[in-house]
Design an enzyme around this catalytic site. Sequence first.
Site, PDB file in Angstrom:
ATOM      1  N   LYS A  79       0.228  -5.917  -0.232  1.00 15.19           N
ATOM      2  CA  LYS A  79      -0.474  -4.845  -0.979  1.00 15.19           C
ATOM      3  C   LYS A  79      -1.195  -4.938  -2.229  1.00 15.19           C
ATOM      4  O   LYS A  79      -0.613  -5.940  -3.135  1.00 15.19           O
ATOM      5  CB  LYS A  79       0.831  -3.832  -1.271  1.00 15.19           C
ATOM      6  N   SER A 154       2.343   5.196   0.153  1.00 12.51           N
ATOM      7  CA  SER A 154       0.967   4.513  -0.292  1.00 12.51           C
ATOM      8  C   SER A 154       0.640   3.102   0.121  1.00 12.51           C
ATOM      9  O   SER A 154      -0.464   2.768   0.075  1.00 12.51           O
ATOM     10  CB  SER A 154       1.077   4.454  -2.047  1.00 12.51           C
ATOM     11  N   SER A 178       7.073   4.885  -0.071  1.00 13.91           N
ATOM     12  CA  SER A 178       5.843   4.078   0.400  1.00 13.91           C
ATOM     13  C   SER A 178       5.840   2.941   1.081  1.00 13.91           C
ATOM     14  O   SER A 178       4.796   2.582   1.598  1.00 13.91           O
ATOM     15  CB  SER A 178       4.979   3.833  -0.950  1.00 13.91           C
TER      16      SER A 178
HETATM   17  N1  GLN Z   1       4.555   9.575  -1.932  1.00 14.95           N
HETATM   18  C1  GLN Z   1       5.083   9.258  -2.745  1.00 14.95           C
HETATM   19  C2  GLN Z   1       4.471   9.635  -4.205  1.00 14.95           C
HETATM   20  O1  GLN Z   1       3.326   9.876  -4.062  1.00 14.95           O
HETATM   21  C3  GLN Z   1       6.023   7.984  -2.898  1.00 14.95           C
HETATM   22  C4  GLN Z   1       4.923   6.976  -3.539  1.00 14.95           C
HETATM   23  C5  GLN Z   1       5.710   5.450  -3.640  1.00 14.95           C
HETATM   24  O2  GLN Z   1       6.671   5.502  -3.001  1.00 14.95           O
HETATM   25  N2  GLN Z   1       4.883   4.584  -4.297  1.00 14.95           N
HETATM   26  O3  GLN Z   1       5.154   9.619  -5.189  1.00 14.95           O
END
Ligand code: GLN
Length: 474
Positions: A79, A154, A178
């Site tokens: 990532k 994400s 994410s």
């Molecule tokens: N979808 C969640 C957010 O927008 C999780 C993001 C993440 O785990 N980095 O905060």
Amino acid sequence: MSVDLNKLIIEEALKGLSNGDFSSVDLVKSSLNIISEKEGDIHAYLEVFDDAIEQAKKADEERKNGGKGMLLGIPLAVKDNILIEGRRVTAASKILEGYVAPYDATVIKQLKKEGAIFIGRTNMDEFAMGGSTENSAFGVTKNPHDLSRVAGGSSGGSAAAVAMGSVLGALGSDTGGSIRQPASLCGVVGLKTTYGSVSRFGLMAMGSSLDQIGPFAKTVGDAEILFKAISGHDEMDSTSLPDDFYKTESKKDKLVIGVPRNFIFTEGIDKEVLSNFEKSLNLLEKSGAEIKDIDLPSLKHSLAVYYILMPAEASTNLARFDGVRFGLSEDGGDVLGSYMKTRGDGFGREVRRRIMLGAYVLSSGYYDAYYNKANGVRALINDDFKKAFSSVDIIATPTSPVPAFKIGEKSEDPLSMYLADIFTVPVNLAGVPAISIPSGFTEEKLPLGIQFIAGHDREGILFELGKKFESIRE
Ligand code: GLN
């Protein structure tokens, strides 16, 4: 020799490499072939490294000389918020376009030591804020199962990279879901590790008390291999657990699985998600597990707590992007003007929204009403989990309340996007480990996932139940 990466898993690739059935160069060539065939449609990567074959040649050489790295010659993707020395890293943000990582994240050092090959860096929501990878400054990643739909987020790029067959595993980060949510939407395995089990050194911080790096893979066994490679104590991360944190589990005859029905069976959860979840529970019960209803009364506050604490921490962490130290630097006349211009142009809409929210909940006058109160409720959520784990081994929920949604469907409505985190966020607030495992498909052939949650340091029991589930699911 060409190898079919779509079917291959890490466990078998390692055997094939050590038997001499194929080389790491063969694996990487297959990986690059898949990328040239599918990447144009999917856009899982922000960059495919041009030295991947070189890395593979070195790994093959090392193997010839008796090299024993536990991932020697295995192609992985990373990532784009994890630093690899000398390579670009942007967190999918314009503010870091062209920025080159000055050092290796600890997980990267560990993977290099084990001989892994890095194929490329994967797309993500900007600074890991989002659940669909639509917040990337560099274009959306599409779901390999249906190109009109999101890959989740994400870490959508990492999930898609594994699902499209271009790599055997990938790293992501999980602050509120994410890793697990995109894994579920793309039909692969995703592991969120116990807070402190994997070093965060060299991961771009979002919510420091919630962030964890973890693996994507095709099977639970492969996720376990990657977890073993990247976990362990690191003196560069002050929240890192001691090396002996990981408990070896004694095999149990009967695992007790807790199901918080009041929390799961509520409005807004997709019908097919619920029926697939019931089916999975039935299979587990038939295979000898005990299914027990449990109550986790404070979990209904998880999203509210998360969307106060996470922006508070993110706004603090992102203050370092000041137009001087890293990446983009624009001239706004004076110091404050340059700061505002750089951040205004460099950060996308969602990132700016969260910085504002975070600054607000931390401001004097509101600190007690929001930040402190949210911390108090976080403690109650922790207590709920502690109590539950005194009578059950594992807690099961669906991973995501909905299967992969259409690109654009939620991007104009941040609240509905935030709701997609309902089952994953409580896990980060409590710091416990959880895994998402493919559990079937909708009628439209979209992947679904089940989430297993365990107590602190009990990844072992997740792997045990996860492997069992893989052997009984349809
Ligand atoms: N979808 C969640 C957010 O927008 C999780 C993001 C993440 O785990 N980095 O905060």
